[in-house]
Design an enzyme around this catalytic site. Structure first.
Site, PDB file in Angstrom:
ATOM      1  N   SER D 291      16.878  83.167  27.927  1.00 50.87           N
ATOM      2  CA  SER D 291      17.019  83.979  26.713  1.00 50.87           C
ATOM      3  C   SER D 291      17.310  85.441  27.023  1.00 50.87           C
ATOM      4  O   SER D 291      16.836  85.978  28.032  1.00 50.87           O
ATOM      5  CB  SER D 291      15.707  83.949  25.912  1.00 50.87           C
ATOM      6  OG  SER D 291      15.320  82.643  25.620  1.00 50.87           O
ATOM      7  N   HIS D 355      10.079  82.812  20.237  1.00 50.20           N
ATOM      8  CA  HIS D 355       9.628  81.766  21.162  1.00 50.20           C
ATOM      9  C   HIS D 355       8.121  81.798  21.364  1.00 50.20           C
ATOM     10  O   HIS D 355       7.483  80.752  21.419  1.00 50.20           O
ATOM     11  CB  HIS D 355      10.363  81.872  22.503  1.00 50.20           C
ATOM     12  CG  HIS D 355      11.810  81.503  22.420  1.00 50.20           C
ATOM     13  ND1 HIS D 355      12.229  80.255  22.010  1.00 50.20           N
ATOM     14  CD2 HIS D 355      12.947  82.203  22.658  1.00 50.20           C
ATOM     15  CE1 HIS D 355      13.562  80.197  22.023  1.00 50.20           C
ATOM     16  NE2 HIS D 355      14.027  81.382  22.409  1.00 50.20           N
TER      17      HIS D 355
END
Lengths: 429, 429, 429, 429
Positions: D291, D355
C-alpha cells in the site's frame, strides 16, 4: 455418385409399388446427398426430416428397405479397390478402398443432422430399426451404419455429467419417472424422496439432447452397506444426515435411450459419480451397489433340485417363515450361480458381468434383499452388493479381462463351495 | 485384434530406433485400443494425451509414422472380406468388409477424446499432419482418418451460431484479433470499432471448443452498398444508426481452425447470419459482400498486355492520377477474369467460386475498393460485391452446379464483353 | 448511540425475565448495530440470524417486544430536532431531524441482511409480526419499519418477469402448487395441464429469492372470451393450438409472500404479461380476466330479498334447473353490486377494486362461471370478465382515480339498472 | 399530499424563471408521486427518466433546486407530529412522525427506479449532486436522501463477488482500465498481465448493474511478501506458478462508483477475497497489502527538518545513490507518521485508517517501494505491507475501535521510536 445415378438405381427397382410419400423422401435424400445438398444444407435437411416424420409405419418400412438396398456400396467397385490395396498397400489405395467400402447412408445421416431435432430423430430411428430387425434382417446394415455414427457422436468426451435434484427442470424429472427401469418410480412424491438430501442422482447429457438423459444412476448415502432395497424405496423413510454416511449405495442405473443400445455409458458413469461423491463427501469409505441377480431364478429352474423348486413355485413361498435350510440352500446356490455359471468365459448373470467387468468385487449376498414381485420372480428375492474399491478397480478389471477372474469376498466363495453338492444333486435329478 | 498382436506388429518394426517417449505413447495407445481400454476410459485417455503433448517434434513425427504404418488394416484380410462381399452382397458380408477396411486409428482417436481437451488436441494434431504431408506423404491416411472423424464431430447440427460483441469474453475476442485473415485487426481499438452498434459479428462454436471460434464473419450495416473497404476499416469512422441501414455488407469471413480444413462452414454461416439479420432488421433490403479478387493480379500477369503491366508494376501506380482508360481497361479485364477464367468448369478465382457456388450473384466491380498493400498486390485494388438475394440463392446455386452458370449483373457482363479484345491482345503479346 | 447505551437501556428493563437465547440475540443485535458491527459484517450477521432461527415461539415474541420497545427513537431527542427544524428549516436541521426520527431497527435489518438467506428470513419475520399484531399491537412499529425496508428492496425495478413452464425447476413448480390461492392446483398432473402450450404462466422473482415466486399469474389462450372456469381447470380438456387464439384469459393471480403484504405487484405483472403476450402472439385481440366476485354472496345476504335468499340457501340450488327469472335476478343484482356497492368511493368488491383501479373495464357477467364449492359460496356461481384494452387502460385508470368512474360495458350497465327495483325490494324486506 | 398541492407549492415559487423541460420533468415527478403514479408505474417512470436525461447542465441544476426546496417535509407538520410523540410515545405517533419527517424524494426515487436503467441513473445523479454541493449547499438534503436509498439498495446482502479474468466480457474489462485509481492500467496488454494465472482479480457486482463493477481488487500470488510494486506492474514480468505462492499480495483496490461514496465495500471485499483465495490455495500463509502512504510527503513538509526537505525537494533525489542516513531517517519518520500522526483518535493517513480499521496490522515499511512519479510525490517512495492475519483480524479490529490501538510489528514500532528525536528536531525547525 451423382443424383441421377441414384434415381436410376432406385427407379430400376419396382418403384411403382412404393408409396408416394416414401418416394418423395427418397428423392429428398438423394438431393441431400448430391453436391447441391452439401451446400443448401439446413433447409433441405429440415424438409427431409419433416417428410420422414410424416411417414406411417408401412411407409417407414419401405423407406428403410430402400435405404438398405440402394445406398450400399457396389460389390464390384469395392472388390476392385480391395484388389488394388492388396497388391500395393499405399495410402492412396487404402483411402480409395475405405471410400468405396463406405455406404452412402452415414453421409446421408450426417447431412440430415443439420436439421434441428435431427439427432434425437436418428436415435429414435435406430430404436425402430432395432425393433424391426428380427422380421427385417436386411436392416442390419442400417443398424450398423447408425451405430457407428451414434457411437462417434455420443463419444464420452461429449457427455456432461449433471446432478439431478429438485432444482432440475420438470421436463427432465418427468423422464426419470418414465424411464426408470430397475425400481419403478411411483409418481412425483416417490421421485422427490429419491432426490432428498441423503440421496444423489446423476445423469449424462449430450449437448444435442439437452432435455434427454442418456443414462442415470440413483445413489443412497447410508451408514453401513444396505442389504435390502425396500427401505430405500419407502416414501416415508426418514431422511438421513448425509454427513453421517459412510457408504454410497448405487441402487439403480438405467439406460434411457434404446436407440443407443450397444454404446456403453454405465462404467464411465459409475466411475465419475464415485469421484464426484468422494469430492463432496471425503469421509465415504465404500461405494457399493445393491443389485438384482436377474438370471438366478431361471438358472435355478435347471439346477435347483426338484424339492427346492417345488417349494419356491408357490408365489407366496417367502411370505411365511422360511426354514433356515432353504435359506442356506438358496443363498449357496446363488453364490455358485454368480461364481460358476458362465456364458463363454464370463458370468452368465448380466448384472454380474457388468459390475465385475467394470472392476467391482462381489462382496455379499442379501437374503430377501428385494421382495417385490419382480425381485422374487427373477432373483428369488436375493440381492448382491458389488463393491467398487477405488484403489482396486483397475487391477480387478484387468484380471477379469486377462484371466476371467471373478473377485469375490471369501465368505461368498465359501458359500459357493458349500453349494457344490446340492447343485450336483440338482443336476443329477 | 488383441493388444499383444499390436505389440508384435509394432516391435517387428525396427523398434530399437524409436525414442522412449514415443514408445510409451504407442504402448498407451495400444492399451487404449484393447478391451481394457474401452472400460478404463478417461484416466487412460488422459494419460495418453498428456504423453502426446510432451513429445518433441522428432518424437511426434515418429509417432505419426507408427500410426500411419502399424494401425492400417491388413491388405489380405480386407481383400478376403471384399471377395466375400463381391460373391455374396449380403448385410453380414458388407458389415464385415467395412470393419476390416477401417483402420484402428479412428477408434483410437474416439477413445482419446474421452480426455478433457482432446478434441482441441486432435484438431491441432491434424493441423500438424497437414503441414507435414508434403514431406511425409505416408501421413495422408492419418489425415484422411482425422478428416472423416472431425467432419462427423463438427457436423453442422452441433454448431451454435453466436453473436460476438463487446459483451463477449476477452479470451474469444483476442482470438478474433489473432485469426482475422482478410483485413487484419490492429488491436483492441480496431476490434472495438468493428463491434459497434452499426456492425455485427457472428461466429460458429462447437460445444467441445467453447472458447474457440470455428469461423466468423464481420458485417457492416450501411446505407447503400459499400464500394470501398478502407472507410469500413477506419477506426475513426462515425458510428451509423443501424435503423437507417438498408444493406448488410459482409466484409470479412475467416476460417479459424486450420485443423478443420476441408470441412465447409462458410455458406451455412452466411445463410444463418442473413436470416438472423433479417429478423433483427426487417427493413434490410440487400445482403452483399465486399470481397477481394485475390487471383486477379496474378492472372493479369499472363493476360494483361505489356503496356498495362508495365504501368502497374510500379507499387505506387495508383497513388497519382490514373488515366480513365487504364481504369476502364483494368475493370473490364477484372470482369472478364471473374466470368471467363476457369479452373475446370468453375471460376478460377477462389472467392468467386465460394460465393457464386453459394448462390450469390456478381453485382458490381469497385475501382480502388481496397488500396491496402495486399489489396493492390493481389486484386489490383479492385473489390467485388456479391449479392445474396435471399429469394434467388437456391436457384442460382442450382444453376451453378447444373450448368456452371455464373449469375452476374448485366453491367458486369457488359464489362466482360468489352474486355475481350484487350484480353486477346494481352494473350497475343 | 453506543453499544453500552443500548445495554443500559435494555437491562434497565426487567431483563431478568427474558429467556437466555433472546438475551443472546439482543446482545448480538446491539453489537451488529455498533461501529464494530458495520465492519465485521457477514460473520456477525450470520450468527445473529442463526440465533434468531433457533428461537421458540415464546422467545421470538420476547424478541419482537424488545425490538419494539428499546430500538425506537427517543421522544425528547426527536422533539428537539423537530423544534429546531420548525424554527429554521435548513438542510442540516432536516437531516438531523430525519436521523433522530428513524428507529434503529431499519439499520439493524439492513446489517442482518448481509447473512445468506437473510432477505427471506426478514420476509418471513414480517409475516409472523403481521399475524401477531392483533394480539400485540405494540409490534406495529416493527411492521412499519419492515414494510418500508421491504418496499425499498422489492422495488419493481429489481423484479424479473420469468416465464414458468415445464422447463422450470421442480422446486419452483412445487411452490405454485402450494401457493395457488384462487383455483387450487390438484397435484402435478393438474399443474402440467396449466403449463401446456395453450397456457402461459408468469411470475416475478427477486434476485435475493431466486427460488421463491413473489406473485404469479395463469393465462389461457382461447378463441373467444371464456365464460366458465371449470373447462379451463379440467385436466382432460384438449390442448388448443395457441396460434388460433384471439384472447388471453387471465384466470388466476396469486400473491405468494404474505410477508410482502401491502406492496403491490399485481398491476405491474398484468401489464408486463400483456405486453409479453402481445409480442409472442401479435394476433391476440383481447386481454381479459375470468374473475370471481368474492363479496357478492355476503352482500346478497343483506340486499337479496327473502325469497331469493331462501332459494339459494340450499347448497344444491344450482344443480337442478334454475328458473330463468332467478338467473336474471341474480345476474342483475351482481351487476348492481359491482357498479354501485361501495367502500368509500371505490367498489366494495376487492377484485373489482383491483382490476378497475388498474384501468380494466367490466365487460361481462357469466352465469355459473364457477360452480365449485368456493365459487358458489362466495360469488353465487357468477364470474366476471374484466377486459384490459391496452389503448384505454391509462385513461380508465385516470378516470377511476379522478372521478371514481367505473368503466363498464353498456350491457352490464343495463343489467344494473334493471336490478334497481329488486334491490330496493330486497332492502325493503 | 395531492398532486395539485405540489403544483401550488411549486408554482408559488418564481416558476416563470424555470426552463420548460425542467417544468415538464417536475410535473412528471408529481404525477409519479400521485396515487396514479403508483399504479401506472413503468411507463411513467420511463418517461420521467428519459426527460431527466435530456436536461442540460443548467436545467439539471434547476431540477435539483426544485427537488431540494419543494419536496421537503413541512416544518409545522413535522413539529406537531414530534410534539404528539413526545407527549405520548405510542406506535401510532411514532409512525406518523416518521412519515411526516420523510421527504417525498425517496418515494420519488423509488418510483423512478421502475424504469430500466434507473438505478444506474440515480447513482450518476448522486455523483453530480456530490460534485455540486460545494457551490449548492442546499443539495445536501438530496444527497442525504439518495445516500440512504442507495445504502439500502446496495446492501451487502445484494452484492455478488465475481472473479474477473480473461474470460470476463470486454465491456467489464474496459471499465477496469478506465476506473483503476491506484496504479493506472496502461491498456489491454497491461490488463492481461494483471489477469494471468499468478494473479487474481475480484469485484463486487449488483444485480441492477450487471456490467458495472462496484469495487475491485487486484491480487498477486507471490513467494514471500512483495516489497516493491514496480515488478508487479511490469508487463514483462515472468508468470509465476501459483501453486508455489505462499503470499496473496493485495496491491490495488478501487472504488468504481463515485455516486456510492460513503457506502463502504472495501473491508467486506478484502475479507471475502481472502476466504476465496484460502479455499483455492489452502497453502497460502499470508494475506498482505502493498500500500501507498499517501499523506506522508505532505506531513513531511511540516515535520521533516529543513535539511531533509531540501534534499528531497529535487524530483530526481532518489535516482542517484541515497545515503544510508537519509534512507534511515525517512523510514523512521514514515513509521512515526503512521503510528503517531493522528486525525482525532485515528491515524492521519487514510490508507492506514482503512486497513488498520479493518483489523490488519502494520507489518513492514519498504524503501523505494513505489518509484513512480505519484509514488514519490505522495509517499516519498515508501510503501507499506499491512497484513491480514485471519485469526487476529477480529481482535485487532475491536482493539482499534475500543482503544484506538494500532497493531504494528515490533520492528516498525522500533523505527517509530528511533524517529522521535529527528521528528522533534523537525518540529523545532
Amino acid at each position: 455418385m451423382s443424383a441421377s445415378a441414384f434415381l436410376r438405381r432406385l427407379f430400376g427397382r419396382a418403384n411403382g409399388e412404393i408409396h408416394q410419400q416414401t418416394q418423395r423422401l427418397v428423392s429428398l435424400c438423394e438431393t441431400l446427398l448430391s453436391e447441391h445438398g452439401e451446400i443448401t444444407g439446413v433447409a433441405l435437411a429440415r424438409e427431409a426430416l419433416a417428410c420422414y416424420q410424416t411417414l406411417g409405419e408401412r411407409e417407414r418400412e419401405e423407406f428403410f428397405d430402400v435405404l438398405a438396398k440402394t445406398f450400399s456400396p457396389s460389390p464390384d467397385a469395392v472388390g476392385q479397390a480391395a484388389d488394388a490395396y492388396r497388391a500395393d498397400p499405399i495410402p492412396e489405395n487404402l483411402i480409395r478402398l475405405q471410400e468405396s467400402a463406405e455406404s452412402l447412408r452415414p453421409e446421408l445421416f450426417r447431412r440430415l443432422n443439420a436439421a434441428p431435432g435431427a439427432t434425437a430423430a436418428l436415435v429414435e430411428m435406430r430404436r425402430l430399426i432395432l425393433k424391426g430387425i428380427p422380421t427385417h434382417p436386411q436392416w442390419k446394415v442400417l443398424d450398423n451404419d447408425l451405430l457407428k455414427l451414434l457411437r462417434s457422436w455420443f463419444n464420452r468426451g461429449f457427455l456432461r455429467l449433471e446432478r439431478i435434484d429438485w432444482r432440475t427442470s420438470a421436463i427432465v424429472l418427468e423422464k426419470l419417472i418414465q424411464y426408470e427401469a430397475v425400481h419403478a418410480i411411483q409418481g412425483w412424491r416417490d421421485l422427490r424422496r429419491r432426490l432428498e438430501s441423503d440421496r444423489r442422482c446423476f445423469a449424462f447429457f449430450h449437448p444435442q439432447l439437452p432435455e434427454e438423459p442418456i443414462i442415470f444412476i440413483e445413489v443412497a448415502l447410508t451408514r453401513g452397506m444396505s442389504a435390502h432395497v425396500q427401505p430405500l424405496l419407502d416414501l416415508k423413510s426418514p431422511v438421513a444426515v448425509p454427513a453421517n454416511a459412510d457408504c454410497a449405495m448405487f441402487y439403480s442405473i438405467t439406460n434411457c435411450q434404446e436407440g443407443l443400445r450397444g454404446i456403453s455409458f454405465g462404467n464411465l458413469l459409475i466411475k465419475q459419480v464415485a469421484e464426484e461423491l468422494k469430492r463432496e463427501f471425503p469421509h465415504l469409505r465404500r461405494f457399493a451397489t445393491l443389485s438384482p441377480v436377474p438370471g438366478f431364478r431361471r438358472w435355478l429352474g435347471e439346477h435347483g433340485g426338484p424339492e427346492l423348486l417345488k417349494r419356491i413355485d408357490d408365489p407366496a413361498w417367502h411370505l411365511g417363515e422360511v426354514p433356515e435350510a432353504v435359506q442356506a440352500q438358496l443363498t449357496r446356490l446363488c453364490a455358485r450361480y454368480l461364481l460358476h455359471a458362465k456364458q463363454g468365459d464370463e458370468p452368465l448373470d448380466p448384472v454380474a458381468r457388468f459390475h465385475l467387468g467394470n472392476g467391482a468385487s462381489l462382496e455379499r449376498l442379501n437374503w430377501m434383499g428385494d421382495t417385490s414381485e419382480q425381485g422374487m420372480a427373477r432373483s428369488a428375492g436375493l440381492m448382491v452388493n458389488y463393491v467398487y474399491w477405488l484403489a482396486e478397480v483397475e487391477r480387478n478389471h484387468e484380471r477379469y479381462f486377462r484371466e476371467h477372474a471373478v473377485v469375490a469376498a471369501p465368505a461368498v466363495e465359501k458359500l459357493a463351495r458349500e453349494a457344490a453338492p446340492a447343485a450336483e444333486k440338482g443336476k443329477a435329478a
